[in-house]
Design a protein around this motif. Structure first.
Motif: not given
Length: 593
Positions: A333-347
């Motif tokens: 989850k941390i990796k996907n958060l920083f890799m823009w896998v889910q753009p709305e969360s990373t934004r």
């Protein structure tokens, strides 16, 4: 006449000699190879080695002569058997010695320890020689200068002589300075000498049930202070004790208001260490918001059975699997958060970081610390309490919680990708299949005939209506073996195959049945089932088993579908469909094909 028999008996000294040689061979002391003679070089032991032959006195022939002869033969046979046994032990000992010497030689050749040791000793001797030479040179210079007679002063010296004298004086002072520095700081300089780092490989312990249980107890004891600390923090946040939480909230907010939040936390850490010191000295001090629950300690078992050891390994493997799974989910989850896998969360994280950066550049650090400490206290004591007490409020307004829950893991991303691909492929397949559907046949009938097993169409294999298809959970079936305890023949008693469940039937396709014959297949109506439960085929094995027992009126003993890897999934699907059928229809009879 009186018959006289002269019989020679092997002396016991030969046996004793062989025993002594065997003891020498078995000796495990610091002896060389030359101390022990080889089997081929050792002289054969003679029967007359220690003493002369023993002769039995003649006895008169009569009723006792055959008995005496038999006793002598038994004695000779027992002595020869003992001698052969001792020789066998001797040969085994010599073979063992040769084998160990050969293994030692191979190990020395592989590790090359002797050459490394010699090279190390050579380098060490060189270093010692260089140090001795340096000390001798310094000492000789110092002694030469000390013992040299003073020269009479000259009234007039040439500039060249003055330069030589100054150079000698400088050399003397430099040598004295070097010696003084070496005597004072030589030990410290040796500590900074660069040496290659020695690579040490930790020896891995073999798998042991006793060691496994001991490590589990150590892990629980070591994690107990951390779990107690987290439990107390959670109790403070949940206002488990209203008075304690209120006092803690007032003290923290007062410290944060005056800018003492960090000194207060450091003081609490010092206080905790001081209490631990008093507890270690024998004081009975125990303070906890939540009462500690002491788990009962089971006495360690010395001897565990095979079943208990296997169950212990399964329990530890299950705990390790769950722990590693949770850790993997967090990291993914941390990796996907920083890799823009889910753009709305990373934004959202991106905007928060920009706001924090601009605020840190504009506001002074004292004001920022005050704001952070104030927000942390309100968040910990008030906001978290409201969110934990009201889950619906948390699902709507707790942004970090919502973002964290919405972050996908790698398996979830893979499932989403497969679902999207299947949606894209399905319309293309449906359009291409419309051209092959004959006139007068509906789309539902065509899709009903589309499912097939490895041996043909599903409804043809089990002689069922075309509308009967496997459920989505068992589209490919469950591999298992059918145990029919009513049959006597071994070929009919156990059959390997695949188990399916449809809307109204439970179908077993035998792997040994031919495409032209379906006598070994089994079809059971769900309404005919009188009892369904999980079954354990072998009671000696740990766990709940890997089988399902199904009883019908047509069988004397329940049918058992065993060796199912996904037994729990199959049982839930069959039981759910069975309860659904039983609530809507009445049970007719089962059929066997």
């Amino acid at each position: 006449k009186v018959a006289v028999h002269h019989v020679k008996v092997k002396p016991r000294c030969a046996v004793l000699t062989m025993l002594k040689r065997l003891d020498k061979i078995r000796f495990r002391g610091p002896r060389t190879r030359d101390d022990f003679p080889d089997l081929a070089e050792s002289p054969p032991a003679s029967d007359n080695e220690c003493s002369d032959d023993m002769q039995l006195k003649p006895r008169a022939a009569g009723s006792g002569s055959p008995t005496m002869a038999a006793a002598i033969q038994d004695f000779q046979r027992s002595e020869s058997d003992r001698l052969n046994e001792v020789k066998g032990h001797l040969e085994i000992a010599l073979l063992e010695k040769h084998f160990l010497q050969e293994e030692l030689r191979k190990l020395r050749e592989e590790t090359n320890v002797d050459s490394l040791r010699q090279e190390l000793e050579r380098e060490r001797s060189k270093r010692i020689d260089l140090e001795q030479k340096m000390n001798e040179v310094l000492k000789s210079r110092y002694d030469r200068k000390k013992n040299s007679p003073p020269q009479p002063p000259r009234k007039q010296q040439s500039p060249a002589n003055n330069g030589t004298a100054d150079k000698q004086q400088k050399e003397v002072w430099s040598s004295r300075l070097q010696k003084w520095l070496y005597e004072r700081f030589g030990v410290y300089i040796e500590d900074f000498r660069f040496q290659p780092e020695e690579s040490t490989v930790e020896a891995e312990e073999p798998l042991s049930a006793k060691r496994l249980t001991e490590n589990m107890r150590r892990l629980k004891r070591g994690a107990r202070p951390v779990t107690n600390f987290l439990r107390n923090l959670s109790a403070l946040s949940n206002w488990h004790s209203v008075y304690t939480s209120a006092i803690a909230f007032i003290i923290y907010m007062n410290a944060a208001w005056h800018g003492w939040a960090i000194p207060m936390l450091l003081f609490l850490a010092i206080l905790r260490l001081s209490l631990n010191y008093l507890i270690a000295r024998g004081w009975r001090i125990q303070w906890s918001i939540v009462p500690e629950v002491s788990e009962p300690m089971e006495p360690p078992k010395e001897d565990l059975t095979v079943s208990e050891k296997f169950q212990l390994v399964l329990d530890v493997a299950q705990k390790a699997q769950n722990l590693f799974g949770k850790m993997a989910d967090v990291l993914e989850k941390i990796k996907n958060l920083f890799m823009w896998v889910q753009p709305e969360s990373t934004r959202k994280l991106y905007i928060c970081l920009w706001v924090a950066f601009i605020t840190s550049c504009v506001l002074p650090y004292k004001l920022m610390g005050f704001m952070i400490g104030l927000y942390a206290g309100i968040k910990f004591f008030i906001i978290d309490f409201l969110f934990k007490s009201c889950p619906k409020l948390r699902d709507k307004y707790d942004t970090p919680y919502i973002v964290w829950k919405s972050l996908p893991t790698d398996p979830q991303l893979k499932e989403r990708t497969n679902a999207i691909m299947s949606r894209r492929v399905q319309p293309v397949v449906s359009r291409s299949s419309l051209a092959t559907v004959p006139c007068g046949v509906s789309r539902e009938e065509e899709t009903g005939r589309s499912h097939s097993t490895k041996k043909g169409a599903f409804h043809e294999i089990f002689n069922l209506p075309e509308s009967e298809r496997p459920l989505a959970v068992c589209e490919n079936g469950w591999r298992c073996c059918l145990i029919n305890r009513d049959r006597k023949m071994p070929t009919d008693y156990i059959r390997n195959g695949v188990l399916y469940v449809t809307e109204n039937y439970l179908c077993f396709e035998s792997s040994s049945s031919r495409s032209s014959s379906s006598k070994k297949n089994k079809v059971i109506k769900l309404v005919d089932i009188t009892d369904i439960q999980k079954y354990k085929v072998l009671s000696v094995l740990p766990g709940s088993g890997m089988g399902i027992s199904i009883a019908t009126p047509s069988t004397q003993k329940p049918l058992v579908f065993g060796a199912m890897i996904h037994r729990d999934e199959a049982f839930e699907a069959i039981f759910t469909q069975y309860m659904k059928i039983m609530t809507t229809t009445k049970p007719p009879a089962s059929t066997e094909l």
